[in-house]
Enzyme design. Structure first.
Site, PDB file in Angstrom:
ATOM      1  N   ASN A   1     -11.727  11.886  28.874  1.00 38.24           N
ATOM      2  CA  ASN A   1     -10.604  12.712  28.948  1.00 38.24           C
ATOM      3  C   ASN A   1     -10.489  13.477  27.285  1.00 38.24           C
ATOM      4  O   ASN A   1      -9.994  14.332  27.004  1.00 38.24           O
ATOM      5  CB  ASN A   1      -9.396  12.613  29.547  1.00 38.24           C
ATOM      6  CG  ASN A   1      -9.473  12.722  30.837  1.00 38.24           C
ATOM      7  OD1 ASN A   1      -8.814  11.794  31.653  1.00 38.24           O
ATOM      8  ND2 ASN A   1     -10.519  13.482  31.523  1.00 38.24           N
TER       9      ASN A   1
ATOM     10  N   ASP B   1      -6.594  13.982  40.824  1.00 36.04           N
ATOM     11  CA  ASP B   1      -7.493  15.209  40.305  1.00 36.04           C
ATOM     12  C   ASP B   1      -6.879  16.495  41.102  1.00 36.04           C
ATOM     13  O   ASP B   1      -6.501  16.582  41.947  1.00 36.04           O
ATOM     14  CB  ASP B   1      -8.855  14.956  40.782  1.00 36.04           C
ATOM     15  CG  ASP B   1     -10.026  15.872  39.969  1.00 36.04           C
ATOM     16  OD1 ASP B   1      -9.589  16.558  39.103  1.00 36.04           O
ATOM     17  OD2 ASP B   1     -11.207  15.924  40.267  1.00 36.04           O
TER      18      ASP B   1
HETATM   19  C1  FPP Z   1      -7.160  15.385  36.643  1.00 38.75           C
HETATM   20  O1  FPP Z   1      -6.746  16.882  36.964  1.00 38.75           O
HETATM   21  C2  FPP Z   1      -5.866  14.775  36.196  1.00 38.75           C
HETATM   22  C3  FPP Z   1      -5.989  14.152  34.749  1.00 38.75           C
HETATM   23  C4  FPP Z   1      -6.960  14.334  33.920  1.00 38.75           C
HETATM   24  C5  FPP Z   1      -4.498  13.511  34.804  1.00 38.75           C
HETATM   25  C6  FPP Z   1      -3.914  12.967  35.562  1.00 38.75           C
HETATM   26  C7  FPP Z   1      -2.551  12.745  35.160  1.00 38.75           C
HETATM   27  C8  FPP Z   1      -1.402  13.019  35.706  1.00 38.75           C
HETATM   28  C9  FPP Z   1      -1.332  13.090  37.252  1.00 38.75           C
HETATM   29  C10 FPP Z   1      -0.266  13.163  35.184  1.00 38.75           C
HETATM   30  C11 FPP Z   1      -0.031  12.101  34.038  1.00 38.75           C
HETATM   31  C12 FPP Z   1       0.723  11.026  34.579  1.00 38.75           C
HETATM   32  C13 FPP Z   1       1.021   9.980  33.653  1.00 38.75           C
HETATM   33  C14 FPP Z   1       1.842   8.759  34.031  1.00 38.75           C
HETATM   34  C15 FPP Z   1       0.564  10.030  32.223  1.00 38.75           C
HETATM   35  P1  FPP Z   1      -7.712  18.083  36.206  1.00 38.75           P
HETATM   36  O2  FPP Z   1      -6.893  18.475  35.074  1.00 38.75           O
HETATM   37  O3  FPP Z   1      -9.086  17.564  36.081  1.00 38.75           O
HETATM   38  O4  FPP Z   1      -7.664  19.083  37.259  1.00 38.75           O
HETATM   39  P2  FPP Z   1      -8.880  20.250  37.526  1.00 38.75           P
HETATM   40  O5  FPP Z   1      -9.952  19.485  37.943  1.00 38.75           O
HETATM   41  O6  FPP Z   1      -8.212  20.971  38.614  1.00 38.75           O
HETATM   42  O7  FPP Z   1      -9.116  20.875  35.936  1.00 38.75           O
END
Ligand code: FPP
Length: 256
Positions: free
Chosen positions: A84, A36
């Site tokens: 998501n 996250d």
């Molecule tokens: C949460 O951060 C992360 C995700 C929803 C996606 C996780 C994905 C990756 C680390 C990269 C993708 C990897 C592959 C193999 C597809 P957020 O966007 O919710 O962050 P925030 O809470 O700061 O908005």
């Protein structure tokens, strides 16, 4: 036989590390990570959220490599949840593109390193070409034994349990399962994760203290550890810190 026993003992010893007071304390066999904070990492740099996700892929590479070096048997990462889909279409497209790119560019290297890749999650809604890449990754690496990398993609814990329940009900209706015999172990056996141990440690980055529908059945007795670090900044040092914290925890599984 003696050979097999020696192998078993050596493997078991590999998962024990000395704790305080001379007791042996286990090292986690399975670590599961809620990655996250990509969005906040990008915003802090005045960049679009997708930039944070691509930095997140590099953090994932670093973490897989470190986990292998540290003797972790299974690493599960939450790459895309069924929730998501509520994100803007361009961000969803960016996440799909990153998974596509990750499998295309890293599969050979992961395979050579002995990593077995498994994917968890609903197939519905995932583009055909990505499903084909996931299938190829699983097939090509299925006999690898150094470490298992489980990618939870379009994954939701409740949906997974509902799906297992449907299959159990189907088999019960067909007379193959006695309803009175259904217990926790039955559910475990009908989940795709039956092939590997449950997580010993669940890590979430970016300071949020939620499970977000991640491995809710399998993590019943897992230790939970929150890092303030945003996911793109996570790597070997944080994983080593997590192992040190885990070694100090006293897992009781409901006992004393
Ligand atoms: C949460 O951060 C992360 C995700 C929803 C996606 C996780 C994905 C990756 C680390 C990269 C993708 C990897 C592959 C193999 C597809 P957020 O966007 O919710 O962050 P925030 O809470 O700061 O908005």
């Amino acid at each position: 036989m003696a050979g097999a026993l020696a192998e078993w003992a050596a493997k078991a010893a590999h998962h024990l590390s000395p704790g305080r007071g001379g007791e042996e304390r286990a090292r986690p066999r399975h670590i599961a990570i809620i990655m996250d904070g990509n969005g906040r990492w990008a915003s802090a740099r005045g960049m679009p959220r997708a930039f944070g996700h691509s930095a997140g892929v590099q953090a994932l590479r670093n973490t897989v490599e470190a986990a292998g070096d540290l003797g972790i048997e299974v690493l599960t990462v939450y790459a895309f949840s069924t929730e998501n889909w509520r994100r803007p279409p361009d961000e969803i497209e960016a996440l799909f593109g990153l998974l596509r790119g990750f499998i295309r560019s890293d599969l050979t290297r992961l395979d050579r390193a002995g990593v077995r890749v498994r994917v968890l999650g609903e197939r519905e809604g995932v583009p055909e070409d990505i499903l084909a890449l996931m299938d190829q990754a699983e097939k090509q690496t299925e006999t690898n034994q150094v470490m298992t990398l489980v990618i939870a993609f379009n994954y939701g814990g409740q949906a997974e349990i509902a799906r297992a329940t449907q299959e159990i009900a189907r088999q019960a209706a067909a007379g193959l399962i006695d309803p009175a015999s259904i217990g926790p172990e039955t559910i475990t056996q009908f989940l795709p994760s039956r092939d590997w141990p449950n997580p010993d440690l669940v890590i979430r980055t970016s300071g949020e203290q939620r499970l977000s529908n991640f491995l809710i059945w399998q993590s019943a007795y897992a230790e939970f550890l929150v890092f303030d670090t945003l996911w793109p900044d996570f790597g070997r040092a944080q994983l080593e810190e997590a192992l040190a914290v885990f070694a100090q925890r006293n897992r009781r599984y409901g006992g004393l």
